[in-house]
Design a protein around this motif. Structure first.
Motif, PDB file in Angstrom:
ATOM      1  N   PRO A 259      27.016   8.313-127.003  1.00 33.11           N
ATOM      2  CA  PRO A 259      27.278   7.185-128.036  1.00 33.11           C
ATOM      3  C   PRO A 259      27.542   5.968-127.404  1.00 33.11           C
ATOM      4  N   GLY A 260      28.082   5.704-126.475  1.00 33.03           N
ATOM      5  CA  GLY A 260      28.154   4.422-125.724  1.00 33.03           C
ATOM      6  C   GLY A 260      29.033   3.413-126.328  1.00 33.03           C
ATOM      7  N   ILE A 261      28.581   2.127-126.217  1.00 38.99           N
ATOM      8  CA  ILE A 261      29.451   0.981-126.832  1.00 38.99           C
ATOM      9  C   ILE A 261      29.422   1.153-128.188  1.00 38.99           C
ATOM     10  N   VAL A 262      28.214   1.266-128.908  1.00 36.48           N
ATOM     11  CA  VAL A 262      27.908   1.304-130.359  1.00 36.48           C
ATOM     12  C   VAL A 262      28.780   2.196-130.995  1.00 36.48           C
ATOM     13  N   GLY A 263      28.707   3.456-130.308  1.00 33.11           N
ATOM     14  CA  GLY A 263      29.097   4.907-130.972  1.00 33.11           C
ATOM     15  C   GLY A 263      30.568   4.804-130.742  1.00 33.11           C
ATOM     16  N   THR A 264      31.268   4.301-129.771  1.00 35.46           N
ATOM     17  CA  THR A 264      32.776   4.078-129.871  1.00 35.46           C
ATOM     18  C   THR A 264      33.341   2.979-130.773  1.00 35.46           C
ATOM     19  N   LEU A 265      32.599   1.906-131.056  1.00 36.69           N
ATOM     20  CA  LEU A 265      32.894   1.009-131.856  1.00 36.69           C
ATOM     21  C   LEU A 265      32.694   1.582-133.407  1.00 36.69           C
ATOM     22  N   SER A 266      31.585   2.605-133.643  1.00 38.59           N
ATOM     23  CA  SER A 266      31.672   3.041-134.814  1.00 38.59           C
ATOM     24  C   SER A 266      32.843   3.966-135.370  1.00 38.59           C
ATOM     25  N   VAL A 267      33.718   4.214-134.498  1.00 44.77           N
ATOM     26  CA  VAL A 267      34.816   5.348-134.744  1.00 44.77           C
ATOM     27  C   VAL A 267      35.926   4.692-134.646  1.00 44.77           C
ATOM     28  N   GLY A 268      35.969   3.065-134.056  1.00 49.44           N
ATOM     29  CA  GLY A 268      37.262   2.408-134.130  1.00 49.44           C
ATOM     30  C   GLY A 268      38.025   2.745-132.559  1.00 49.44           C
ATOM     31  N   GLY A 269      37.194   3.297-131.775  1.00 46.86           N
ATOM     32  CA  GLY A 269      37.677   3.353-130.181  1.00 46.86           C
ATOM     33  C   GLY A 269      37.439   2.189-129.472  1.00 46.86           C
ATOM     34  N   THR A 270      37.930   2.160-128.335  1.00 46.42           N
ATOM     35  CA  THR A 270      38.037   0.877-127.468  1.00 46.42           C
ATOM     36  C   THR A 270      36.986   1.218-126.252  1.00 46.42           C
ATOM     37  N   VAL A 271      36.330   0.088-126.149  1.00 46.45           N
ATOM     38  CA  VAL A 271      35.263   0.034-125.318  1.00 46.45           C
ATOM     39  C   VAL A 271      35.806  -0.747-124.068  1.00 46.45           C
ATOM     40  N   VAL A 272      35.645  -0.333-122.827  1.00 51.89           N
ATOM     41  CA  VAL A 272      36.055  -1.093-121.592  1.00 51.89           C
ATOM     42  C   VAL A 272      34.970  -1.401-120.691  1.00 51.89           C
ATOM     43  N   LEU A 273      34.839  -2.421-120.557  1.00 53.71           N
ATOM     44  CA  LEU A 273      33.438  -3.008-119.706  1.00 53.71           C
ATOM     45  C   LEU A 273      33.701  -3.348-118.363  1.00 53.71           C
ATOM     46  N   VAL A 274      33.149  -2.756-117.279  1.00 52.41           N
ATOM     47  CA  VAL A 274      33.178  -3.319-115.891  1.00 52.41           C
ATOM     48  C   VAL A 274      31.755  -3.461-115.461  1.00 52.41           C
ATOM     49  N   GLU A 275      31.965  -4.436-114.410  1.00 50.54           N
ATOM     50  CA  GLU A 275      30.664  -5.100-113.992  1.00 50.54           C
ATOM     51  C   GLU A 275      30.350  -4.357-112.563  1.00 50.54           C
ATOM     52  N   ASP A 276      30.792  -3.351-112.300  1.00 47.13           N
ATOM     53  CA  ASP A 276      30.837  -2.705-110.820  1.00 47.13           C
ATOM     54  C   ASP A 276      31.166  -1.221-110.904  1.00 47.13           C
ATOM     55  N   ALA A 277      30.203  -0.326-110.460  1.00 46.42           N
ATOM     56  CA  ALA A 277      30.276   1.083-110.541  1.00 46.42           C
ATOM     57  C   ALA A 277      31.012   1.635-109.652  1.00 46.42           C
ATOM     58  N   GLY A 278      31.277   0.970-108.649  1.00 52.93           N
ATOM     59  CA  GLY A 278      32.244   1.622-107.461  1.00 52.93           C
ATOM     60  C   GLY A 278      33.624   2.036-107.770  1.00 52.93           C
ATOM     61  N   PRO A 279      33.968   3.063-107.023  1.00 51.25           N
ATOM     62  CA  PRO A 279      35.174   3.629-107.322  1.00 51.25           C
ATOM     63  C   PRO A 279      36.485   2.805-107.017  1.00 51.25           C
ATOM     64  N   VAL A 280      36.399   1.611-106.489  1.00 53.89           N
ATOM     65  CA  VAL A 280      37.463   0.882-106.128  1.00 53.89           C
ATOM     66  C   VAL A 280      37.756   0.004-107.417  1.00 53.89           C
ATOM     67  N   VAL A 281      36.665  -0.310-108.318  1.00 57.16           N
ATOM     68  CA  VAL A 281      36.837  -0.933-109.463  1.00 57.16           C
ATOM     69  C   VAL A 281      37.172   0.094-110.647  1.00 57.16           C
ATOM     70  N   CYS A 282      36.478   1.055-110.755  1.00 59.60           N
ATOM     71  CA  CYS A 282      36.385   1.956-111.875  1.00 59.60           C
ATOM     72  C   CYS A 282      37.597   2.887-111.960  1.00 59.60           C
ATOM     73  N   LEU A 283      37.988   3.580-110.782  1.00 56.64           N
ATOM     74  CA  LEU A 283      39.074   4.660-110.794  1.00 56.64           C
ATOM     75  C   LEU A 283      40.458   4.063-111.362  1.00 56.64           C
ATOM     76  N   PRO A 284      40.736   2.695-110.799  1.00 53.81           N
ATOM     77  CA  PRO A 284      42.119   2.189-111.290  1.00 53.81           C
ATOM     78  C   PRO A 284      42.184   1.856-112.681  1.00 53.81           C
ATOM     79  N   VAL A 285      40.870   1.586-113.310  1.00 58.71           N
ATOM     80  CA  VAL A 285      40.859   1.031-114.623  1.00 58.71           C
ATOM     81  C   VAL A 285      40.750   2.322-115.476  1.00 58.71           C
ATOM     82  N   ILE A 286      40.325   3.468-114.980  1.00 62.71           N
ATOM     83  CA  ILE A 286      40.442   4.711-115.665  1.00 62.71           C
ATOM     84  C   ILE A 286      42.073   4.807-115.961  1.00 62.71           C
ATOM     85  N   GLY A 287      42.669   4.820-115.008  1.00 63.91           N
ATOM     86  CA  GLY A 287      44.242   4.933-115.000  1.00 63.91           C
ATOM     87  C   GLY A 287      44.919   3.999-115.866  1.00 63.91           C
TER      88      GLY A 287
END
Length: 451
Positions: A259-287
């Motif tokens: 469902p991605g961005i539009v699906g998340t917005l459709s239920v009132g959830g939060t979308v977090v956008l990142v520009e780099d798929a690397g773990p150094v960027v993404c893993l801290p964001v997850i936490g």
């Protein structure tokens, strides 16, 4: 479907009636839905990017003012505008603003270069372009100026300025070809009366799953895309408590509507956008953001798994990791489940359909070895041999599909459509697949000569 954009193939009336009767299509435009989300979830956080946070109410206000700004700058209702932005809030705002302005976004990856962008401008007769000024060392402004000088269509360019870049005298400039360049941030005006739009109209155009200098375009209507994201959100039990991490680029099947961005917005959830798929960027964001759902390719999943033991990253909030974009080996799928404490969801999807996925109640064998079942009960799937004959379960063949979110033709591609759509309207996907005795699909790759 008389209002469908010229160059698109309509669904036969029989199928239009069927999808309405089934409740799949409900007559809502994506703009209607955005307004409704703002009313229902106004103070909740809609988008997060780095330190920036945007509520639903603020998101809708920015969409409203940008839409009015686009209309003041000249593009007329129904005209096409190339949208090429990375995973930043402006990509979501611009998409919905163009739609609200009555324009048709041509959504494409920020990685596309002059051959592909020039092709898209010619095919769609795009009058506008929205993209970065420069991004990761590439000068998008210069690229688009060259394209504008080569043809009569592109006349309005709206660029996302790099951080710290200035915009003298409002930023409006005109290049030697007569094309006007404006900073995207200056596209702002008091809201005006909303345009009347039909849900059977094309909401946007997406490049097909096949890459190359001349990508085909998939027309997605409001009706069919709204159904896809609603069904996808329901299939993963998405709620307002979910936080979705958008990792692949915004136009991908995963990120935008699976469902991605539009699906998340459709239920009132939060979308977090990142520009780099690397773990150094993404893993801290997850936490930090307590991400609950994300979508990754097998290669990204393996990279995260390899690096996680060396990082102090908390991924315990994850409840669902979608994996797709390529077949995943069973060892990686099992490792994801063991390391992250949640089973992956295998997904296969293309911009032109279908979308198949495993379900929460599926046994491990299904989750680890198949791509699950089609999203919709009205997805009509066939697996056929080279002569178009159905193959027995377990045997490989080409995947054919038609359904309520699989368009009946590519945009302005009549010769190609004649080759890749069957007489009864099924898309020859060019994907090799087999069906298990339980009805699940296993997609193994592409036909040698494609489609």
């Amino acid at each position: 479907m008389a209002s469908l954009l010229a160059g698109c193939t309509p669904w036969p009336e029989e199928f239009v009636d069927r999808y309405w009767a089934a409740g799949h299509w409900r007559g809502y435009t994506l703009d209607n839905l955005m307004r409704d989300w703002a009313r229902r979830y106004g103070t909740r956080t809609a988008l997060v990017h780095s330190d920036a946070r945007l509520t639903y109410a603020a998101l809708n206000r920015r969409v409203e003012r940008m839409a009015a700004g686009f209309r003041l700058r000249g593009p007329r209702s129904g005209q096409r505008v190339v949208l090429q932005l990375p995973n930043v809030p402006e990509s979501v705002v611009s998409l919905f603003a163009l739609i609200r302005a009555g324009l048709v976004p041509v959504v494409c990856p920020v990685s596309y270069r002059a051959p592909a962008i020039s092709h898209l401008v010619r095919v769609t007769q795009a009058v506008g372009y929205v993209g970065p000024s420069t991004y990761r060392g590439f000068d998008h402004t210069a690229m688009v100026a060259d394209i504008a000088a080569q043809g009569p269509f592109l006349r309005r360019v709206f660029t996302l300025e790099a951080p710290g870049a200035g915009s003298p005298c409002g930023g409006l400039t005109t290049d030697p070809s007569g094309c006007q360049h404006s900073p995207l941030g200056s596209i702002d005006a008091p809201p005006d009366a909303p345009l009347a739009q039909g849900a059977d109209q094309v909401a946007f155009l997406l490049p097909s799953g096949d890459t190359g200098a001349a990508p085909l375009l998939v027309p997605r209507t409001h009706d069919d895309y709204a159904y896809q994201v609603r069904a996808a959100a329901e299939s993963v039990s998405l709620t307002e408590d979910d936080v979705y991490l958008a990792v692949p680029s915004v136009e991908s099947t995963f990120t935008l509507g699976g469902p991605g961005i539009v699906g998340t917005l459709s239920v009132g959830g939060t979308v977090v956008l990142v520009e780099d798929a690397g773990p150094v960027v993404c893993l801290p964001v997850i936490g930090r953001e307590r991400v609950t759902v994300t979508s990754v390719t097998p290669a990204v999943a393996r990279h995260w798994l390899d690096v996680l033991p060396t990082m102090e990253a908390d991924v315990s909030s994850l409840r669902l990791v979608q994996i797709g974009g390529a077949p995943v080996d069973r060892a990686t799928a099992e490792r994801m489940a063991a390391t992250w404490g949640c089973r992956p969801q295998q997904v296969f999807g293309r911009p032109e359909g279908p979308l198949t996925l495993t379900r929460r109640a599926d046994p491990d064998e299904t989750v680890f070895t198949t791509h699950g079942r089609p999203l919709s009960p009205d997805d009509e799937i066939r697996v056929v041999d080279a002569h178009g004959r159905d193959v027995p379960d377990g045997e490989p063949g080409e995947l054919l599909v038609r359904g309520p979110y699989t368009p009946r033709g590519y945009y302005r591609a009549p010769e190609h459509n004649a080759r890749v759509f069957t007489a009864d309207g099924r898309l020859r996907t060019g994907d090799l697949a087999r069906r298990t005795p339980d009805g699940d699909l296993v997609v193994t790759g592409r036909l040698a000569d494609g489609v």
